[in-house]
Scaffold this motif. Structure first.
Motif, PDB file in Angstrom:
ATOM      1  N   GLY A 246     -34.066  17.407   8.534  1.00  0.00           N
ATOM      2  CA  GLY A 246     -35.000  17.304   9.757  1.00  0.00           C
ATOM      3  C   GLY A 246     -34.960  19.105   9.854  1.00  0.00           C
TER       4      GLY A 246
ATOM      5  N   ALA B  21     -29.734   8.196  11.653  1.00  0.00           N
ATOM      6  CA  ALA B  21     -31.132   8.680  11.689  1.00  0.00           C
ATOM      7  C   ALA B  21     -31.558   8.920  13.326  1.00  0.00           C
ATOM      8  CB  ALA B  21     -32.370   7.720  11.110  1.00  0.00           C
ATOM      9  N   LEU B  22     -31.115   7.936  14.092  1.00  0.00           N
ATOM     10  CA  LEU B  22     -31.444   8.366  15.567  1.00  0.00           C
ATOM     11  C   LEU B  22     -30.575   9.366  16.149  1.00  0.00           C
ATOM     12  CD1 LEU B  22     -32.939   6.177  17.434  1.00  0.00           C
ATOM     13  CD2 LEU B  22     -30.609   5.362  18.090  1.00  0.00           C
TER      14      LEU B  22
ATOM     15  N   SER C 126     -29.291  11.921  14.397  1.00  0.00           N
ATOM     16  CA  SER C 126     -29.908  13.513  13.843  1.00  0.00           C
ATOM     17  C   SER C 126     -31.171  13.870  14.383  1.00  0.00           C
ATOM     18  CB  SER C 126     -29.998  13.249  12.080  1.00  0.00           C
ATOM     19  OG  SER C 126     -30.988  12.274  11.926  1.00  0.00           O
ATOM     20  N   PHE C 127     -32.081  12.748  14.722  1.00  0.00           N
ATOM     21  CA  PHE C 127     -33.403  13.035  15.195  1.00  0.00           C
ATOM     22  C   PHE C 127     -33.324  13.691  16.439  1.00  0.00           C
ATOM     23  CE2 PHE C 127     -36.929  12.025  17.637  1.00  0.00           C
ATOM     24  CZ  PHE C 127     -38.173  12.561  17.015  1.00  0.00           C
TER      25      PHE C 127
ATOM     26  N   PHE D   2     -34.600  17.363  17.556  1.00  0.00           N
ATOM     27  CA  PHE D   2     -35.311  17.688  18.895  1.00  0.00           C
ATOM     28  C   PHE D   2     -34.678  18.338  19.795  1.00  0.00           C
ATOM     29  CE2 PHE D   2     -37.464  16.009  22.513  1.00  0.00           C
ATOM     30  CZ  PHE D   2     -38.546  16.144  22.069  1.00  0.00           C
TER      31      PHE D   2
ATOM     32  N   TRP E 214     -43.404  14.898  15.501  1.00  0.00           N
ATOM     33  CA  TRP E 214     -42.137  14.354  15.578  1.00  0.00           C
ATOM     34  C   TRP E 214     -42.123  12.802  15.157  1.00  0.00           C
ATOM     35  CZ3 TRP E 214     -38.260  17.223  16.147  1.00  0.00           C
ATOM     36  CH2 TRP E 214     -38.403  18.558  16.930  1.00  0.00           C
TER      37      TRP E 214
ATOM     38  N   LEU F  64     -41.584  12.803  11.478  1.00  0.00           N
ATOM     39  CA  LEU F  64     -40.110  13.346  11.346  1.00  0.00           C
ATOM     40  C   LEU F  64     -39.360  12.161  11.395  1.00  0.00           C
ATOM     41  CD1 LEU F  64     -38.273  15.430  10.073  1.00  0.00           C
ATOM     42  CD2 LEU F  64     -38.173  16.405  12.783  1.00  0.00           C
ATOM     43  N   GLY F  65     -39.376  11.570  12.690  1.00  0.00           N
ATOM     44  CA  GLY F  65     -38.527  10.541  13.094  1.00  0.00           C
ATOM     45  C   GLY F  65     -38.513   9.368  11.977  1.00  0.00           C
TER      46      GLY F  65
ATOM     47  N   GLU G 117     -39.657   9.281   8.921  1.00  0.00           N
ATOM     48  CA  GLU G 117     -39.096   9.856   7.828  1.00  0.00           C
ATOM     49  C   GLU G 117     -37.427   9.893   7.693  1.00  0.00           C
ATOM     50  OE1 GLU G 117     -42.302  13.100   6.421  1.00  0.00           O
ATOM     51  OE2 GLU G 117     -40.507  13.867   6.686  1.00  0.00           O
ATOM     52  N   GLN G 118     -36.730  10.437   8.838  1.00  0.00           N
ATOM     53  CA  GLN G 118     -35.281  10.563   8.773  1.00  0.00           C
ATOM     54  C   GLN G 118     -34.804   9.039   8.941  1.00  0.00           C
ATOM     55  OE1 GLN G 118     -34.677  12.956  12.244  1.00  0.00           O
ATOM     56  NE2 GLN G 118     -33.825  14.338  10.883  1.00  0.00           N
TER      57      GLN G 118
END
Lengths: 232, 299
Positions: free
Chosen positions: B40, B235-236, B238-239, B243, B270, B273-274, B276-277
């Motif tokens: 990220g 992912a959640l 790290s996003f 952020f 955003w 990116l979300g 992708e993560q």
């Protein structure tokens, strides 16, 4: 039901564990497999439930040659074979009923049916009242009965037991043996590996004796008992 | 054999195992999340560079400084010629306007200029050059021509600086890509080792499943579901972290962001990116679990 033709099993760098073995076990037969430690009893059982493959020879289970069967077919063949281990192989993180139901989960049996059948099987081995406790809270004999229930819940054609009474006192040994005889009476082929001479003498079943990887005796009834008495 | 019963079993087993031994799963999620935070931040940094180059590129101005005695008709001719050649609007800036801008840009220090009697700044023409007119050395040729006019004292344009910036940006991106590839590879190894640790504690369960006739697919499925869930949770997390970090930088180091001419905001797509993560997290979790469980399937 189980036929072996010139079966040899060896590991690289070591002498053969089993050498040119021939045997024929009928449907619904009860067979003791005996011999000193290192004679090849456990390896022979492993060949029967496909945990090992023979180096040479043919093994027929219910008419099917399993020596050359594809790896992907192994699980399906194993579903017809129940196995009881000396160390029970029970999961401490699951309840007794869940341990028994493991065999049915693999088959995709619905959850409620798994529970029903597991309880029914536990009733047969006298442990229905312990269904929801951890196996860790059971005695050795009880754990072996759970292991037996797991092996039988799927109603397999063959039951293999590796030293099923090895860790048990005489009273519990009789308990487990009676269950095995009961299973056999219902039509299941039973193969029990044991080095307990008193067991063989008492039950007077067909006895295969292995020594250094070779079959040295195949006796039935009283003869087997006498053979073991002489050995003892 | 019921597919529904099996699916229910897979999900129940996967979630049950996560509840039963949360520690190993938290470790797995943490290592996955760490990798995804790295990803990220790398994406964010690359986004800032892009935004910076784009914002500077949009501001390229061709400025012509006029002599104090420049004849009005000649200046008008030049204005018309510049519009024709570049296709951009020409804006004439008076010395007073230029001084005003300078005072504004210098802030507090600029107040010193306010008391000046003589304004030393010349009249100038500013041309906002469209992107099409910047290519192929067109501006250089134009600048050369304009500099030759007698009433022009100088010509200034940001193309050189921009070209250098774009080159630096490309080099940084390439270095970032190499660094990211190395970090990614290391992460895959760490994640796979962590998942293997989690699976190692359940090797007995795998062995029994295999012994009672479970296929490799059957044994593997709950682990794959666990890997996917771990990846999604990572992912959640790290996003959220990336952020929050961006918002923190904006609020407490807004000046620095403003200096980068990004309007005081961290430039990022955003939702992309979300996504992708999430995709990377789930993919890593699945791959890690697949690799980790494989070595225990031989029973």
């Amino acid at each position: 039901m189980i036929q072996m033709f010139h079966v040899t099993k060896s590991y690289p760098g070591d002498p053969p564990v089993l050498t040119d073995l021939n045997l024929d076990i009928d449907k619904a037969e009860f067979v003791f497999l005996t011999g000193p430690s290192g004679a090849g009893k456990s390896t022979l059982l492993k060949l029967m439930f496909l945990a090992e493959r023979p180096t040479r020879g043919q093994i027929l289970i219910a008419g099917r040659n399993i020596a050359r069967v594809r790896e992907s077919s192994v699980p399906y063949l194993r579903r017809n074979i129940g196995v009881v281990f000396q160390d029970f192989k029970l999961l401490p993180t699951r309840t007794v009923a869940e341990n028994v139901g493991f065999t049915l989960d693999v088959l995709g049996v619905p959850r409620d049916d798994v529970r029903d059948k597991s309880l029914k099987m536990l009733r047969r081995v006298g442990l229905e009242h312990k269904a929801d406790v951890s196996p860790l809270k059971l005695s050795g004999g009880e754990q072996q009965r759970v292991s037996l229930a797991r092996a039988l819940v799927n109603d397999p054609a063959i039951l293999l037991a590796d030293e099923p009474t090895g860790n048990l006192d005489p009273a519990l040994t009789v308990e487990i043996m009676n269950l095995l005889c009961d299973v056999n009476a219902r039509g299941t082929t039973v193969v029990v590996a044991t080095h307990d001479a008193s067991l063989i003498a008492r039950y007077q079943k067909r006895t295969l004796r292995l020594e250094k990887g070779s079959l040295v005796a195949d006796e039935k009834g009283a003869k087997a008992a006498r053979l073991m008495a002489l050995e003892a | 054999m019921s597919t529904r019963a099996k699916s229910v079993y897979f999900v129940r087993t996967a979630l049950g195992s996560m509840v039963r031994s949360p520690f190993v799963h938290v470790i797995a999620i943490a290592s996955l999340a760490l990798a995804l935070v790295g990803y990220g931040l790398a994406r964010l940094a690359s986004g800032q560079l892009d935004a910076l180059v784009a914002s500077l590129g949009g501001q390229v101005e061709f400025t012509v400084y006029l002599a104090p005695d420049a004849p009005e008709d000649k200046v008008k001719e030049l204005e018309a010629a510049l519009t024709q050649r570049t296709g951009g609007a020409v804006h004439r800036v008076s010395p007073a306007q230029a001084l005003g801008r300078l005072v504004e840009e210098l802030g507090d220090q600029g107040k010193a200029l306010e008391g000046m009697n003589d304004n030393p700044l010349p009249w100038s023409l500013e041309v906002a050059v469209p992107a099409a007119a910047r290519e192929g050395g067109q501006l250089e040729a134009l600048a050369e021509k304009v500099r030759g006019l007698s009433f022009v004292t100088g010509v200034d344009y940001g193309q050189e600086a921009l070209a250098r910036l774009a080159m630096i940006s490309r080099a940084l991106k390439l270095a970032g890509l190499v660094a990211f590839a190395l970090v990614f590879l290391t992460t895959v190894i760490i994640v796979s080792a962590t998942l293997q640790l989690a699976i190692f504690s359940r090797r007995e369960e795998i062995e029994i499943q295999k012994l009672v006739g479970g296929t490799d697919r059957f044994v593997r499925m709950p682990f794959l579901i666990e890997g996917a869930v771990q990846g999604a949770v990572a992912a959640l997390v790290s996003f959220g972290l990336v952020f929050a970090l961006a918002r923190y930088v904006e609020s407490s180091h807004g000046d620095a962001v403003a200096f980068l001419r990004l309007g005081g905001q961290v430039a990022a797509d955003w939702p992309r990116l979300g996504a992708e993560q999430l995709g990377l997290g789930v993919g890593l979790g699945l791959l890690g679990s697949f690799v980790a469980v494989r070595r225990f399937l031989k029973v």
